[in-house]
Design an enzyme around this catalytic site. Structure first.
Site, PDB file in Angstrom:
ATOM      1  N   SER A 110      71.855  -3.257 -11.818  1.00  0.00           N
ATOM      2  CA  SER A 110      71.431  -4.619 -12.131  1.00  0.00           C
ATOM      3  C   SER A 110      72.667  -5.468 -12.411  1.00  0.00           C
ATOM      4  O   SER A 110      73.517  -5.082 -13.204  1.00  0.00           O
ATOM      5  CB  SER A 110      70.528  -4.582 -13.358  1.00  0.00           C
ATOM      6  N   GLY A 111      72.776  -6.585 -11.752  1.00  0.00           N
ATOM      7  CA  GLY A 111      73.932  -7.472 -11.954  1.00  0.00           C
ATOM      8  C   GLY A 111      75.075  -7.169 -11.012  1.00  0.00           C
ATOM      9  O   GLY A 111      76.122  -7.801 -11.087  1.00  0.00           O
ATOM     10  N   THR A 115      70.975  -9.365  -5.216  1.00  0.00           N
ATOM     11  CA  THR A 115      70.173 -10.529  -4.825  1.00  0.00           C
ATOM     12  C   THR A 115      71.055 -11.572  -4.158  1.00  0.00           C
ATOM     13  O   THR A 115      70.672 -12.157  -3.138  1.00  0.00           O
ATOM     14  CB  THR A 115      69.475 -11.111  -6.058  1.00  0.00           C
ATOM     15  N   ASN A 160      72.402  -9.408 -16.560  1.00  0.00           N
ATOM     16  CA  ASN A 160      72.411 -10.410 -15.488  1.00  0.00           C
ATOM     17  C   ASN A 160      71.560 -11.594 -15.926  1.00  0.00           C
ATOM     18  O   ASN A 160      70.428 -11.425 -16.366  1.00  0.00           O
ATOM     19  CB  ASN A 160      71.814  -9.757 -14.219  1.00  0.00           C
ATOM     20  N   SER A 163      68.337 -11.817 -13.359  1.00  0.00           N
ATOM     21  CA  SER A 163      68.053 -10.463 -12.876  1.00  0.00           C
ATOM     22  C   SER A 163      66.668 -10.411 -12.235  1.00  0.00           C
ATOM     23  O   SER A 163      65.695 -10.907 -12.789  1.00  0.00           O
ATOM     24  CB  SER A 163      68.113  -9.534 -14.079  1.00  0.00           C
ATOM     25  N   SER A 164      66.604  -9.821 -11.052  1.00  0.00           N
ATOM     26  CA  SER A 164      65.290  -9.692 -10.403  1.00  0.00           C
ATOM     27  C   SER A 164      64.546  -8.598 -11.133  1.00  0.00           C
ATOM     28  O   SER A 164      65.043  -7.480 -11.252  1.00  0.00           O
ATOM     29  CB  SER A 164      65.443  -9.294  -8.948  1.00  0.00           C
ATOM     30  N   GLY A 390      68.518  -1.621  -8.997  1.00  0.00           N
ATOM     31  CA  GLY A 390      69.405  -0.459  -8.889  1.00  0.00           C
ATOM     32  C   GLY A 390      69.125   0.553  -9.961  1.00  0.00           C
ATOM     33  O   GLY A 390      68.273   0.366 -10.827  1.00  0.00           O
ATOM     34  N   GLU A 392      69.106   2.526 -13.142  1.00  0.00           N
ATOM     35  CA  GLU A 392      69.203   1.943 -14.474  1.00  0.00           C
ATOM     36  C   GLU A 392      69.295   3.032 -15.525  1.00  0.00           C
ATOM     37  O   GLU A 392      68.442   3.908 -15.589  1.00  0.00           O
ATOM     38  CB  GLU A 392      67.972   1.070 -14.754  1.00  0.00           C
TER      39      GLU A 392
HETATM   40  N1  LIG Z   1      79.214 -12.774  -4.031  1.00  0.00           N
HETATM   41  C1  LIG Z   1      79.186 -13.331  -5.220  1.00  0.00           C
HETATM   42  N2  LIG Z   1      79.979 -14.360  -5.512  1.00  0.00           N
HETATM   43  C2  LIG Z   1      79.946 -14.912  -6.737  1.00  0.00           C
HETATM   44  N3  LIG Z   1      79.136 -14.519  -7.726  1.00  0.00           N
HETATM   45  C3  LIG Z   1      78.323 -13.477  -7.506  1.00  0.00           C
HETATM   46  C4  LIG Z   1      78.289 -12.852  -6.252  1.00  0.00           C
HETATM   47  N4  LIG Z   1      77.378 -11.862  -6.319  1.00  0.00           N
HETATM   48  C5  LIG Z   1      76.855 -11.899  -7.564  1.00  0.00           C
HETATM   49  N5  LIG Z   1      77.417 -12.880  -8.293  1.00  0.00           N
HETATM   50  C6  LIG Z   1      77.135 -13.224  -9.695  1.00  0.00           C
HETATM   51  O1  LIG Z   1      76.538 -12.130 -10.327  1.00  0.00           O
HETATM   52  C7  LIG Z   1      75.239 -12.470 -10.848  1.00  0.00           C
HETATM   53  C8  LIG Z   1      74.303 -11.323 -10.642  1.00  0.00           C
HETATM   54  O2  LIG Z   1      74.018 -11.152  -9.279  1.00  0.00           O
HETATM   55  P1  LIG Z   1      72.598 -10.661  -8.748  1.00  0.00           P
HETATM   56  O3  LIG Z   1      72.678 -10.689  -7.279  1.00  0.00           O
HETATM   57  O4  LIG Z   1      71.527 -11.390  -9.386  1.00  0.00           O
HETATM   58  O5  LIG Z   1      72.571  -9.187  -9.268  1.00  0.00           O
HETATM   59  P2  LIG Z   1      71.463  -8.093  -8.997  1.00  0.00           P
HETATM   60  O6  LIG Z   1      70.465  -8.680  -8.075  1.00  0.00           O
HETATM   61  O7  LIG Z   1      72.191  -6.967  -8.398  1.00  0.00           O
HETATM   62  O8  LIG Z   1      70.908  -7.755 -10.305  1.00  0.00           O
HETATM   63  C9  LIG Z   1      74.835 -13.676 -10.080  1.00  0.00           C
HETATM   64  O9  LIG Z   1      74.027 -14.465 -10.871  1.00  0.00           O
HETATM   65  C10 LIG Z   1      76.180 -14.343  -9.791  1.00  0.00           C
HETATM   66  O10 LIG Z   1      76.557 -15.131 -10.896  1.00  0.00           O
HETATM   67 MG   LIG Z   2      68.562  -8.977  -8.334  1.00  0.00          MG
END
Ligand SMILES: Nc1ncnc2c1ncn2[C@@H]1O[C@H](COP(=O)(O)OP(=O)(O)O)[C@@H](O)[C@H]1O
Ligand SMILES: [Mg+2]
Length: 1167
Positions: A110-111, A115, A160, A163-164, A390, A392
């Site tokens: 997560s984070g 997404t 995050n 977070s989804s 992911g 956890e």
């Molecule tokens: N490629 C990227 N460039 C800049 N910031 C990113 C990038 N990928 C993720 N982030 C940052 O990390 C945070 C978490 O990403 P997210 O995709 O929501 O994580 P996950 O879905 O894996 O839990 C986002 O809100 C963003 O601020």
């Molecule tokens: Mg997510």
């Protein structure tokens, strides 16, 4: 301008290595070092073969611009430095060109950026795939589904901020051209426990905060909400706002997105109503309430919130209230109702809130799918993007059922990763006809089996426990696991049959531990049974089904009493297992592509690379194994063409051009470089290099060779450049020299020429000036003589002039002085003369005055004298006159004037009468003529004369009358007195002679009997209409008036109908109008009056009334009362009837109409 194709490669300007396969030596440290090195240089993407490793930068990098999209578009995968766009492009092109369904599996903690990665992939695909209005709308809908799902499915967690909290798999469908047609989204296991409770530092789902922050006052009122977050128990307060997140703005974005995706207004409204209902459910509180029989019972504390919920959802309040207080269990036609205690009531409330929300979420996904599904039936190519939570692991054994499920899912994904990666690798070797050597790797099938095995897997155990009758608790479930799984290698529990862990203090009693492929996870068993059951009391679902809101109704289909289903709904675990299985099946049919996301630190901070954290992730993601598998056979492979192109400079035969097939070129190249044969293999289309070292050697050689080549090129280029420069200079020099010489000659010639000209001109000038000087001198001499002469003459002349002027002046002075003297003499003379004249004049004036005075005095005296003389003369004359008159008086008669006057007057009067005699008018009394008077003083006489004359001729006229005529005139006169100006009928009667007996009774034999019956003189005999007082109709009657009586007789027979002595007649009534109606009123009590008064109409009303009046007067010496009125009463037997005359319409002719209106009113309409 032709675009110069710069052939670059992944291998150019590499920071560390862009592809981990090339890492040398390969171990965990070098792997992480490489990641860190690249991370520090803003290279967040690294390949492991075709797998993309992405390290979350936690800050925005300038690598997602439209220019970057263009850069990566249609380029080979290894051609540019690693990027998510390269992977997306590769996937899209494989899908489009090779007709193979693709999927992109994004995994990570997560984070870690899953997404974000999925969004980047989608935005890249959207940017490069087809264009056009329709396609753009599909793209827009696909992209806009994200904000909606994120609002409802994402939340801030400690890991995050966005977070989804659900797993998402999206199939994007394309047509054969690669244009998107639509999509299908599947969601997995929304973390619904978050609806009612959030861990510290975390928030509920975004949508709650967005709604409260972003909704208008009007909307909030509609939803019966207050903007204040602190009013809602379900919303965590300590982290109600998230840094850098504008909930209000996001709310607008979400609503806009909903609109674009195709939500109807009422649907969006219903969705918000459900959200509001969930929020308000959290505010329902219960208090204990004991019943008589001692059972625990609960009661709602404040019913206001409940009331509002019911208003919002359209549920009957009593129904919902009951559902919160009772639980009905149905089994085999038996219904048992038990009361809920406070804890159970809270449980029921939360279960309802969770279910409502999670079902709403599923509904949203379905609704979006409905909008974005492909509209055509053509064959589609599919690209799946999986963004799933992911692996956890929480510290302190906080892992619960959700983590267990999530980790199970990741376990399955790892399995498919292993399967597909190895399979693919193997397939490629076979395809390329290369020998396959087996490689050892950890296969996690055994762990999957531990969880999902149908007979003794953990999920199966849990289901079994949940369905078992009797008391079921989390502890009994753990006991069961301890028995069944004790021997499993990956299962650990303190109390398991096998005593391996009896003394393991890190393993609490209420927990079990699983060795996942990514590490050991300690699961707290508490809540497993409840969460797996996911129990919502039927009373509640039935209550919800009774809502008037269609959306909520559709969310609780099991509440429909008609479809009551006593079977338990599938447990959460089995549902999830089934959906994961479907997903796996789906993924297996597609070509997989991987993005493995890594989280560099726990602080969501940029620039920090926590080695331990990354090491842990690298380990459990099995990345190193991934590299090893990839390298098991050959570390590097490349198609012959590009390979030859890249390294051809290393071999004389292939440099600069190889004329022949690329493969033999590469062969020749490798031979020449003396690379050991075991280091490479020739595939069908690719060269396979076993060891990265070989590749690096090639690369080094290439670099060196490139340097040499560069020097060579530089040398030749410099030589060429200098020579060309020299030749150019020489050529230029000659041209310049020639030009210069010519220019110099030209200059010299021009100078000489101009010098000659100057000298020439000087000489000529000098000569000319000399001549000019001489001429000037001569001329000046001539001029001087003239000037001197002129001066001389001038002097002479001036002197003469002066002299003359002096002389003239002197003369003039004399003249002036003379003149002055003369003048003063003259003035003195004048003064003297004037004085003399004045004196003379004064004398004359005084003389004249004196003369005047004398004359006036003389005149006065003369006038006085004359007056006196005149007076004397007058007096004299008077006196003479007097004397004369005295003398003559005796000769005249006294008063002669008076006599003459009288005489004259007599004459005039005489003449007047004589004249009148001739002018007399006729003797007719109605002749208005009369002669005009001759003198004013005769005025009164004249009038008197006229009056006398008229009286006289009237008398004359009257004297002619017989007695008969006299009577008639008397009657007429009487009539005039009675009716003139009173009755409108009167004027028309004046011209009619009164005839009295109109009917000749005496002569007509018909009336002989009648004649015999009457002895008296008949004054009137005439036919009248007798009005029937009952109905207003009329009948003809003979009306007879004699000296003493009034008789009515039948017109035909002549028989007497009634006889009234005149003494009994009291009054006659009639209207003032032009009608012949009249009533004869009879004395009350008289014999005749027994039948009532008579009402007649006659053409001779005036005559009859007059005669009646006169006869009555002469016989009774009493004046008969004649009443003229438009409304009178008539006696009718006992009643009085009112006869009323009204203005009738002209339509009925000129005959008055008589009508009985009611028994009191008889109406006569007079035209
Ligand atoms: N490629 C990227 N460039 C800049 N910031 C990113 C990038 N990928 C993720 N982030 C940052 O990390 C945070 C978490 O990403 P997210 O995709 O929501 O994580 P996950 O879905 O894996 O839990 C986002 O809100 C963003 O601020
Ligand atoms: Mg997510």
């Amino acid at each position: 301008m032709a675009k110069t194709e710069v052939k670059t490669s992944l291998l150019d300007n590499m920071i560390g290595v862009g592809d981990m396969v090339l890492l040398e030596p390969l171990n965990e440290d070098t792997f992480i070092d490489n990641l860190r090195k690249r991370f520090d240089h803003n290279e967040v993407y690294t390949y492991i073969g075709s797998v993309l490793v992405s390290v979350n930068p936690y800050r925005s990098l300038p690598i997602y611009s439209p220019e970057k999209v263009e850069e990566y578009r249609n380029r080979n995968f290894y051609e540019l430095s690693p990027h998510i766009y390269a992977l997306s492009d590769e996937v899209y092109r494989s899908l489009r060109d090779q007709d193979k369904d693709q999927c992109i599996l994004i995994t990570g903690e997560s984070g870690a950026g899953k997404t974000e990665a999925s969004k980047l992939v989608m935005s890249y695909i959207a940017a490069v795939c087809g264009k056009g209005a329709e396609v753009n709308q599909v793209k827009e809908q696909l992209l806009q589904s994200n904000p909606v799902l994120e609002a409802f499915g994402n939340a801030k967690t400690v890991r995050n901020d966005n977070s989804s909290r659900f797993g998402k798999y999206m199939d994007i469908e394309f047509n054969f051209k690669g244009d998107p047609l639509g999509g299908v989204i599947s969601n997995y296991l929304l973390e619904k426990s978050r609806v009612v409770k959030q861990p510290r530092g975390e928030r509920n789902f975004h949508v709650f905060y967005q709604l409260l922050a972003g909704a208008s006052e009007e909307l909030l009122n509609k939803l019966k909400l207050k903007r204040d977050v602190s009013r809602y128990n379900y919303l965590s307060l300590d982290s109600a706002t998230v840094n850098g997140m504008d909930d209000a703005a996001n709310f607008r974005t979400v609503r806009n997105a909903m609109q674009i995706v195709g939500f109807l207004d009422h649907e969006a409204q219903s969705v918000l109503e459900v959200v509001a209902t969930v929020l308000k459910l959290g505010n329902i509180e219960f208090k204990p309430d004991s019943r008589v029989n001692g059972l625990d019972e609960s009661k709602i504390k404040d019913k206001n919130e409940l009331k509002e919920i019911c208003e919002l959802t359209g549920i009957d309040q009593s129904v919902l209230e009951r559902a919160f207080s009772f639980r009905t269990v149905e089994a085999k036609q038996e219904k048992v109702s038990t009361t809920l205690n406070v804890a159970q009531a809270y449980y029921a409330r939360d279960a309802l809130a969770k279910n409502l929300y999670s079902r709403l979420f599923s509904w949203l996904v379905n609704r979006i799918n409905e909008s974005i599904k492909a509209q055509t039936k053509v064959r589609k190519k599919v690209m799946g993007v999986l963004d799933i939570y992911g692996f956890e692991i929480f510290e302190n054994a906080d892992n619960s059922f959700e983590q267990f499920i999530i980790n199970y899912c990741n376990e399955k994904l790892q399995q498919i990763f292993i399967e597909l990666t190895l399979k693919e690798e193997q397939e490629e070797y076979i395809q390329e006809d290369i020998e396959w050597t087996h490689i050892n790797y950890f296969n996690n099938t055994i762990i999957c089996d531990l969880i999902e095995n149908n007979t003794n897997g953990i999920l199966a155990m849990l289901d079994e426990e949940c369905l078992r009758p009797g008391i079921v608790t989390d502890e009994t479930f753990l006991e069961k696991l301890n028995q069944v799984c004790a021997t499993h290698q990956h299962f650990e529990s303190r109390m398991s049959k096998c005593s391996r862990f009896l003394n393991d203090t890190s393993l609490p009693h209420s927990c079990f531990r699983i060795q996942h492929y990514a590490g050991k996870v300690l699961y707290q068993v508490e809540g497993f049974v409840d969460k797996n059951n996911d129990l919502l009391y039927r009373d509640l679902s039935q209550a919800m089904w009774k809502t008037s809101q269609p959306l909520i109704k559709s969310l609780f289909p099991e509440g429909n009493p008609a479809k009551i289903n006593l079977k338990r709904p599938p447990t959460a675990g089995s549902q999830f297992k089934a959906s994961v299985a479907t997903l796996m099946k789906n993924l297996q049919t597609k070509n997989p592509n991987y993005i493995r996301c890594i989280k560099p630190n726990d602080k969501k901070a940029a620039y920090i690379f926590s080695e331990t954290l990354v090491r842990h992730q690298v380990r459990y993601l099995g990345l190193l194994e991934n590299v090893r598998v990839r390298r098991a056979g050959y570390a590097f492979r490349q198609a012959y063409g590009p390979c030859l192109e890249r390294y051809k400079m290393l071999c004389k035969q292939t440099w600069p051009h190889w004329k022949g097939p690329a493969r033999s070129g590469v062969e020749a190249l490798l031979n020449e470089l003396e690379i050991p044969v075991e280091e490479y293999s020739f595939g069908k289309s690719k060269i396979f290099i076993r060891n990265p070292r070989t590749l690096f050697k090639l690369e080094d050689l290439r670099k060196q060779r490139l340097e040499d080549l560069a020097t060579l090129i530089q040398k030749i280029y410099r030589g060429w450049k200098c020579r060309t420069h020299f030749l150019l200079m020489r050529k230029s020099q000659i041209v310049i020299a020639a030009w210069y010489r010519r220019y110099a000659q030209q200059k010299w010639y021009q100078k000489t020429k101009s010098s000659a000209l100057v000298i020439q001109s000087y000489i000529r000038g000098w000569k000319a000036r000399k001549l000019l000087r001489e001429l000037k001198h001569q001329k000046r001499c001539e001029e001087a003589v003239t000037t001197i002469a002129a001066y001389w003459h001038g002097t002479q002349a001036r002197r003469e002039l002066r002299r003359l002027k002096e002389e003239a002046r002197k003369k003039h002075a004399i003249a002036v002085i003379w003149a002055y003297w003369l003048g003063s003499k003259a003035r003195r003379e004048l003064r003297r003369l004037k004085e003399e004249a004045r004196r003379k004049h004064a004398v004359a004036v005084i003389w004249a005055y004196w003369l005047g005075l004398k004359a006036r005095r003389e005149l006065r005296r003369l006038k006085e004298e004359a007056r006196r003389k005149h007076a004397v003369a007058v007096i004299w004359a008077y006196w003479l006159g007097l004397k004369v008159r005295r003398e003559y008086r005796k000769f005249f008669r006294a008063y002669a004037g008076k006599k003459i006057y009288e005489f004259t007057l007599q004459r005039i009067v005489q003449n007047y009468f004589l004249d009148m005699k001739n002018k007399m008018p006729s003797l007719s009394p109605i002749d208005k003529n009369w002669p005009s008077r001759p003198y004013l003083f005769l005025d009164s006489t004249h009038k008197e004369l006229k009056r006398i004359f008229h009286l006289w001729r009237c008398k004359k006229y009257r004297d002619q009358f017989t007695d008969q005529q006299k009577l008639i005139y008397e009657e007429k006169l009487e009539a005039s007195e009675l009716f003139k100006d009173k009755k409108a009928l009167y004027p028309s009667s004046v011209g009619q002679p009164f005839q009295g007996p109109y009917l000749a009774i005496n002569e007509n034999p018909k009336y002989k009997k009648l004649k015999d019956a009457i002895e008296e003189k008949i004054i009137i005999a005439e036919i009248v209409n007798k009005i029937n007082r009952a109905n207003g109709k009329s009948t003809s009657r003979i009306f007879l008036l004699t000296n003493n009586n009034l008789l009515l007789a039948d017109q035909k027979s002549g028989q007497i109908k009634s006889e009234v002595p005149l003494v009994d007649v009291t009054k006659v009534s009639m209207s003032s109008q032009n009608d012949g109606f009249f009533a004869i009123h009879l004395k009350e009590g008289s014999e005749a009056a027994s039948k009532g008064d008579f009402l007649f109409s006659s053409d001779h009303l005036i005559e009859m009334a007059t005669k009646l009046y006169r006869t009555t007067l002469s016989q009774t010496k009493q004046k008969l009362n004649i009443e003229i009125s438009d409304e009178f009463l008539v006696q009718f037997r006992k009643d009085k009837v009112c006869v009323k005359f009204i203005q009738g319409s002209q339509n009925n002719g000129s005959v008055p109409m008589c009508k009985r209106k009611n028994n009191r009113l008889l109406e006569v309409a007079v035209p």
